[in-house]
Design a protein around this motif. Structure first.
Motif, PDB file in Angstrom:
ATOM      1  N   THR A 102       0.842  -1.209   0.000  1.00  0.00           N
ATOM      2  CA  THR A 102       0.000   0.000   0.000  1.00  0.00           C
ATOM      3  C   THR A 102       0.873   1.254   0.000  1.00  0.00           C
ATOM      4  O   THR A 102       0.586   2.231  -0.702  1.00  0.00           O
ATOM      5  CB  THR A 102      -0.913   0.010   1.255  1.00  0.00           C
ATOM      6  N   ILE A 103       1.956   1.238   0.786  1.00  0.00           N
ATOM      7  CA  ILE A 103       2.863   2.409   0.826  1.00  0.00           C
ATOM      8  C   ILE A 103       3.477   2.630  -0.563  1.00  0.00           C
ATOM      9  O   ILE A 103       3.550   3.767  -1.050  1.00  0.00           O
ATOM     10  CB  ILE A 103       3.987   2.235   1.881  1.00  0.00           C
ATOM     11  N   ILE A 104       3.910   1.544  -1.180  1.00  0.00           N
ATOM     12  CA  ILE A 104       4.546   1.675  -2.497  1.00  0.00           C
ATOM     13  C   ILE A 104       3.552   2.218  -3.524  1.00  0.00           C
ATOM     14  O   ILE A 104       3.898   3.108  -4.317  1.00  0.00           O
ATOM     15  CB  ILE A 104       5.185   0.337  -2.907  1.00  0.00           C
ATOM     16  N   ASP A 105       2.323   1.732  -3.482  1.00  0.00           N
ATOM     17  CA  ASP A 105       1.283   2.266  -4.388  1.00  0.00           C
ATOM     18  C   ASP A 105       1.153   3.783  -4.214  1.00  0.00           C
ATOM     19  O   ASP A 105       1.089   4.530  -5.190  1.00  0.00           O
ATOM     20  CB  ASP A 105      -0.098   1.661  -4.055  1.00  0.00           C
ATOM     21  N   GLU A 106       1.135   4.216  -2.954  1.00  0.00           N
ATOM     22  CA  GLU A 106       0.964   5.649  -2.672  1.00  0.00           C
ATOM     23  C   GLU A 106       2.203   6.444  -3.120  1.00  0.00           C
ATOM     24  O   GLU A 106       2.074   7.558  -3.629  1.00  0.00           O
ATOM     25  CB  GLU A 106       0.670   5.851  -1.173  1.00  0.00           C
ATOM     26  N   CYS A 107       3.395   5.872  -2.915  1.00  0.00           N
ATOM     27  CA  CYS A 107       4.634   6.555  -3.353  1.00  0.00           C
ATOM     28  C   CYS A 107       4.593   6.799  -4.856  1.00  0.00           C
ATOM     29  O   CYS A 107       4.988   7.874  -5.330  1.00  0.00           O
ATOM     30  CB  CYS A 107       5.866   5.697  -3.060  1.00  0.00           C
ATOM     31  N   LEU A 108       4.122   5.797  -5.600  1.00  0.00           N
ATOM     32  CA  LEU A 108       4.086   5.940  -7.057  1.00  0.00           C
ATOM     33  C   LEU A 108       3.042   6.985  -7.449  1.00  0.00           C
ATOM     34  O   LEU A 108       3.280   7.810  -8.332  1.00  0.00           O
ATOM     35  CB  LEU A 108       3.817   4.586  -7.724  1.00  0.00           C
ATOM     36  N   LYS A 109       1.917   6.950  -6.728  1.00  0.00           N
ATOM     37  CA  LYS A 109       0.863   7.915  -7.012  1.00  0.00           C
ATOM     38  C   LYS A 109       1.356   9.352  -6.760  1.00  0.00           C
ATOM     39  O   LYS A 109       1.088  10.270  -7.532  1.00  0.00           O
ATOM     40  CB  LYS A 109      -0.332   7.604  -6.108  1.00  0.00           C
ATOM     41  N   GLN A 110       2.097   9.536  -5.654  1.00  0.00           N
ATOM     42  CA  GLN A 110       2.580  10.877  -5.282  1.00  0.00           C
ATOM     43  C   GLN A 110       3.929  11.223  -5.923  1.00  0.00           C
ATOM     44  O   GLN A 110       4.515  12.253  -5.618  1.00  0.00           O
ATOM     45  CB  GLN A 110       2.721  10.994  -3.746  1.00  0.00           C
ATOM     46  N   LYS A 111       4.457  10.298  -6.707  1.00  0.00           N
ATOM     47  CA  LYS A 111       5.783  10.458  -7.325  1.00  0.00           C
ATOM     48  C   LYS A 111       6.885  10.686  -6.269  1.00  0.00           C
ATOM     49  O   LYS A 111       7.794  11.496  -6.468  1.00  0.00           O
ATOM     50  CB  LYS A 111       5.794  11.591  -8.360  1.00  0.00           C
ATOM     51  N   ASP A 112       6.766   9.992  -5.151  1.00  0.00           N
ATOM     52  CA  ASP A 112       7.798  10.062  -4.100  1.00  0.00           C
ATOM     53  C   ASP A 112       8.762   8.891  -4.332  1.00  0.00           C
ATOM     54  O   ASP A 112       8.662   7.837  -3.714  1.00  0.00           O
ATOM     55  CB  ASP A 112       7.149   9.982  -2.713  1.00  0.00           C
ATOM     56  N   TYR A 113       9.701   9.096  -5.267  1.00  0.00           N
ATOM     57  CA  TYR A 113      10.591   8.011  -5.674  1.00  0.00           C
ATOM     58  C   TYR A 113      11.624   7.692  -4.604  1.00  0.00           C
ATOM     59  O   TYR A 113      12.127   6.584  -4.523  1.00  0.00           O
ATOM     60  CB  TYR A 113      11.250   8.343  -7.020  1.00  0.00           C
ATOM     61  N   ASN A 114      11.929   8.678  -3.784  1.00  0.00           N
ATOM     62  CA  ASN A 114      12.891   8.466  -2.703  1.00  0.00           C
ATOM     63  C   ASN A 114      12.337   7.482  -1.673  1.00  0.00           C
ATOM     64  O   ASN A 114      13.012   6.522  -1.281  1.00  0.00           O
ATOM     65  CB  ASN A 114      13.172   9.848  -2.100  1.00  0.00           C
ATOM     66  N   THR A 115      11.085   7.704  -1.230  1.00  0.00           N
ATOM     67  CA  THR A 115      10.482   6.773  -0.263  1.00  0.00           C
ATOM     68  C   THR A 115      10.252   5.414  -0.916  1.00  0.00           C
ATOM     69  O   THR A 115      10.456   4.374  -0.290  1.00  0.00           O
ATOM     70  CB  THR A 115       9.157   7.343   0.300  1.00  0.00           C
TER      71      THR A 115
END
Ligand code: FEO
Length: 166
Positions: A102-115
């Motif tokens: 779920t965190i990874i899905d959200e990172c991709l959605k928010q374009k937070d490539y670092n996290t």
């Protein structure tokens, strides 16, 4: 750090802490039942989960996120068999894997490539831990109700894991 990512990482701190306390309760149950090898296995799993939690706390602080240290529910501390003990291990790991995804899905959605990059370590770790839990459950299923099999399982648990990780 985006608020949605911050919230999910704080949730994950709680899940890793819950896993740590759950495995401590499982270690203590095994210790009291006379399964010293299984107790050592879960004492060390409990330490590992604490490390997973700390890694998240430190990452969030480095990134300027606001960390919430959560209160926890009491872990399950009574088991009717070794099989149910290891079922709990597997279900706990599967739960954590779902949350990491779920965190990874959200990172991709928010374009937070670092996290996203940081979380890949957890993806690999989860694969290993789920595989270990399944291997140990397979062994227990072969043993069935055989008490002398439990004795050997307890004695050999460390070497099963080393074999598996090789
Ligand atoms: Fe850190 Fe195995 O969950």
């Amino acid at each position: 750090m985006h608020a949605s990512i911050e919230n999910l990482l704080n949730d994950q701190i709680k899940y890793e802490a819950m896993a740590s306390m759950q495995y401590l309760a499982m270690a203590s149950w095994a210790d009291a039942e006379g399964y010293g090898g299984i107790a050592n296995f879960f004492y060390s799993q409990s330490e590992e989960e604490r490390e997973h939690m700390l890694k998240l706390v430190k990452f969030m602080n480095e990134r300027g996120g606001k960390v919430n240290i959560p209160s926890l529910e009491e872990p399950k501390d009574d088991f009717d068999s070794l099989n149910s003990l290891f079922q709990k291990f597997l279900s706990s790991e599967e739960f954590v894997t779902g949350k990491i995804n779920t965190i990874i899905d959200e990172c991709l959605k928010q374009k937070d490539y670092n996290t996203n990059n940081f979380m890949q370590w957890y993806v690999t770790e989860q694969l290993e831990e789920e595989a270990t839990a399944r291997t140990l459950l397979d062994k227990l299923n072969i043993i069935g109700d055989d008490k002398s099999g439990y004795y050997l399982f307890d004695r050999d648990i460390e070497s099963f894991i080393q074999e598996h990780e090789r």
